[in-house]
Design a protein around this motif. Structure first.
Motif, PDB file in Angstrom:
ATOM      1  N   MET A   1       0.849  -1.197   0.000  1.00  0.00           N
ATOM      2  CA  MET A   1       0.000   0.000   0.000  1.00  0.00           C
ATOM      3  C   MET A   1       0.876   1.235   0.000  1.00  0.00           C
ATOM      4  O   MET A   1       1.947   1.266   0.598  1.00  0.00           O
ATOM      5  CB  MET A   1      -0.904   0.005   1.241  1.00  0.00           C
ATOM      6  CG  MET A   1      -1.852  -1.195   1.323  1.00  0.00           C
ATOM      7  SD  MET A   1      -2.823  -1.210   2.840  1.00  0.00           S
ATOM      8  CE  MET A   1      -3.794   0.260   2.579  1.00  0.00           C
ATOM      9  N   ASP A   2       0.438   2.299  -0.674  1.00  0.00           N
ATOM     10  CA  ASP A   2       1.175   3.553  -0.745  1.00  0.00           C
ATOM     11  C   ASP A   2       0.518   4.596   0.143  1.00  0.00           C
ATOM     12  O   ASP A   2      -0.715   4.686   0.216  1.00  0.00           O
ATOM     13  CB  ASP A   2       1.227   4.079  -2.190  1.00  0.00           C
ATOM     14  CG  ASP A   2       2.009   3.147  -3.098  1.00  0.00           C
ATOM     15  OD1 ASP A   2       2.891   2.443  -2.577  1.00  0.00           O
ATOM     16  OD2 ASP A   2       1.717   3.137  -4.312  1.00  0.00           O
ATOM     17  N   PHE A   3       1.341   5.357   0.848  1.00  0.00           N
ATOM     18  CA  PHE A   3       0.839   6.427   1.699  1.00  0.00           C
ATOM     19  C   PHE A   3       1.541   7.721   1.322  1.00  0.00           C
ATOM     20  O   PHE A   3       2.742   7.732   1.044  1.00  0.00           O
ATOM     21  CB  PHE A   3       1.109   6.134   3.182  1.00  0.00           C
ATOM     22  CG  PHE A   3       0.398   4.916   3.688  1.00  0.00           C
ATOM     23  CD1 PHE A   3      -0.896   5.013   4.183  1.00  0.00           C
ATOM     24  CD2 PHE A   3       1.012   3.671   3.663  1.00  0.00           C
ATOM     25  CE1 PHE A   3      -1.554   3.890   4.656  1.00  0.00           C
ATOM     26  CE2 PHE A   3       0.355   2.542   4.115  1.00  0.00           C
ATOM     27  CZ  PHE A   3      -0.933   2.645   4.622  1.00  0.00           C
ATOM     28  N   THR A   4       0.805   8.813   1.324  1.00  0.00           N
ATOM     29  CA  THR A   4       1.378  10.127   1.062  1.00  0.00           C
ATOM     30  C   THR A   4       1.254  10.967   2.319  1.00  0.00           C
ATOM     31  O   THR A   4       0.142  11.180   2.815  1.00  0.00           O
ATOM     32  CB  THR A   4       0.648  10.833  -0.099  1.00  0.00           C
ATOM     33  OG1 THR A   4       0.746  10.016  -1.263  1.00  0.00           O
ATOM     34  CG2 THR A   4       1.291  12.197  -0.376  1.00  0.00           C
ATOM     35  N   LEU A   5       2.394  11.418   2.854  1.00  0.00           N
ATOM     36  CA  LEU A   5       2.394  12.216   4.080  1.00  0.00           C
ATOM     37  C   LEU A   5       2.580  13.680   3.739  1.00  0.00           C
ATOM     38  O   LEU A   5       3.308  14.031   2.801  1.00  0.00           O
ATOM     39  CB  LEU A   5       3.532  11.768   5.004  1.00  0.00           C
ATOM     40  CG  LEU A   5       3.500  10.289   5.416  1.00  0.00           C
ATOM     41  CD1 LEU A   5       4.694   9.972   6.303  1.00  0.00           C
ATOM     42  CD2 LEU A   5       2.198   9.958   6.121  1.00  0.00           C
ATOM     43  N   GLU A   6       1.929  14.548   4.486  1.00  0.00           N
ATOM     44  CA  GLU A   6       2.073  15.982   4.285  1.00  0.00           C
ATOM     45  C   GLU A   6       3.481  16.431   4.643  1.00  0.00           C
ATOM     46  O   GLU A   6       4.097  15.919   5.569  1.00  0.00           O
ATOM     47  CB  GLU A   6       1.060  16.745   5.138  1.00  0.00           C
ATOM     48  CG  GLU A   6      -0.383  16.486   4.742  1.00  0.00           C
ATOM     49  CD  GLU A   6      -1.344  17.314   5.563  1.00  0.00           C
ATOM     50  OE1 GLU A   6      -0.860  18.090   6.412  1.00  0.00           O
ATOM     51  OE2 GLU A   6      -2.558  17.200   5.353  1.00  0.00           O
TER      52      GLU A   6
END
Length: 474
Positions: A1-6
């Protein structure tokens, strides 16, 4: 799974690669996120993990901060990259720093970027003031408990290739309030626990007084060692052997009377007999009434803080001038042990300025500070760097209310020389001039070179009451 963090911005106008390559733990607080809550700097810092804020005498009074168990002296406080701590202070008083014109507060724990320099083992707190970007007018007003209120006004306007910000803030409080120091249904025996934490020392005091009185012809008593609080209460109450030795055998002796009437430990012990109160002096009866009521009245706890800022900034240049004035009483309990005695914060104590030690309820601090800052930052390829010069003048005045009349009263009663030099007023005027060059260089994708050249010169002048001509002092 891919996550994008601020993304997290560590400091504005610095390259993204610097933030990525610079290690360490940093927390960023933005005061505008808490608009309407009337939070000050100590309130905001209390929300940061690992940060401990100590308001020594309550809101608006001397306040220090420590990080991860450090001392307050091991934490560097910076405002716009300029060290706020003075060499003449034990620690930075963060209660004097307003947050109305602040963009963000950066808290570094552990690793400290090289641009802050110094040997701050606990960490660094960097306060970055707002950069104006467009014309704007902002005002706020709030009330708080104990006769307090806060007000601020900020005006932003474009000027030249940048923008100008003008701000003024006011925060004040009367600080007076009534309270109870303990529950009225608590027995005198429970209150006695405060004063018998070290029973052996108390016993030694009794035996020392006995030996003293024996030396003046008093009959040698056969008193055994006191081993418990209950035993102390029983033996010091009317009818007990210690009571008989000190009170009945020599009631007019100052030493015996002093031990039995004016030592706090014996106050509680004597009052085991409620009828004994009738035999006390009127002043002692008044004291006992206050003790039983547990009423307190916190006074001499007010403060008035005023500060102003003028700042102009564009993509490279920054020019800033600030001024602040702080006036506050410094609360001081009449008991040197800061113990929960009835005398602490009582109305009679703070309404008798011409006596010692009551005069210490009327101590004031007035702090006036002026600061100038000029700096520039540039980015050239993989090099980000900047320079700045700063000047700070801070005057701290300490004084007793109406000290001129107090001096006359003490002189008339021949008690003036019982005071140390600086007791009635003192001044500590500091001046600091500093300059620095700092920056960072990206050496490949995984390495960062940081550098800092920092220099400052600080001088403090001290003056005080009878500091130069004090004679015959005890």
């Amino acid at each position: 799974m891919d996550f994008t963090l601020e993304g997290v911005t560590v400091e504005a106008k610095r390259p993204d690669w610097e933030a990525k390559l610079s290690p360490g733990t940093v927390t960023v607080i933005r005061p505008d996120d808490y608009k309407g809550e009337q939070k000050d700097l100590p309130d905001l810092l209390k929300m940061v993990p690992g940060v401990h804020v100590r308001e020594v005498n309550g809101k608006g009074q001397y306040t220090t901060v420590s990080v991860r168990g450090s001392t307050a002296a091991q934490v560097g406080v910076f405002v716009d990259g300029v060290l706020f701590n003075l060499g003449g202070d034990a620690a930075a008083d963060i209660s004097t720093i307003p947050v109305h014109n602040v963009e963000r507060i950066e808290v570094y724990r552990g690793y400290i970027p090289a641009r802050f320099g110094g040997t701050f083992m606990g960490g660094v707190i960097n306060i970055v003031t707002k950069r104006p970007t467009k014309a704007n007018v902002q005002a706020s007003f709030g009330k708080s408990s104990f006769g307090g209120y806060k007000g601020s006004l900020q005006i932003d306007a474009p000027l030249g290739g940048g923008a100008l910000m003008v701000g003024i803030n006011r925060d004040q409080s009367e600080g007076d309030f009534k309270y109870k120091n303990f529950d009225n249904d608590r027995t005198y025996k429970e209150r006695l626990q405060y004063y018998y934490k070290d029973l052996e020392n108390t016993t030694n005091r009794i035996n020392k007084q006995i030996s003293y009185d024996v030396g003046f012809g008093m009959e040698e008593p056969s008193l055994g060692k006191v081993t418990s609080i209950d035993e102390m209460v029983t033996r010091c109450a009317p009818g007990g052997d210690i009571y008989e030795v000190f009170w009945k055998q020599n009631p007019d002796d100052y030493g015996g009377r002093d031990v039995m009437e004016h030592d706090w430990e014996f106050y509680y012990a004597k009052y085991a007999d409620p009828n004994y109160k009738e035999n006390l002096y009127k002043s002692d009866q008044y004291q006992l009434d206050k003790l039983e009521s547990a009423e307190r009245w916190r006074k001499a706890n007010d403060y008035k803080n005023t500060d102003a800022i003028i700042k102009w900034q564009d993509d490279h240049w920054l020019a800033k001038a600030t001024w602040k004035n702080i006036r506050r009483h410094l609360p001081h309990p009449i008991d040197n042990n800061y113990a929960p005695l009835w005398t602490v914060d009582q109305d009679w104590a703070v309404n008798m300025p011409y006596g010692k030690p009551n005069m210490y309820y009327f101590r004031n601090q007035e702090l006036t500070a002026k600061e100038l800052l000029l700096g520039r930052r540039d980015t050239v390829g993989n090099l980000e760097w900047g320079w700045s010069i700063n000047y700070l003048k801070q005057d701290k005045d300490y004084y007793i209310d109406d000290w001129q009349n107090l001096e006359k009263v003490l002189e008339a009663t021949n008690s003036l020389n019982t005071l140390s030099a600086n007791s009635l007023w003192s001044k500590y005027d500091s001046r600091r001039l500093g300059a620095k060059i700092d920056g960072s260089y990206k050496a490949g994708d995984r390495h960062l070179i940081e550098f800092l050249v920092d220099a400052s010169k600080e001088k403090m002048d001290i003056d005080g009451w009878r500091m130069h001509d004090f004679e015959n002092s005890s």
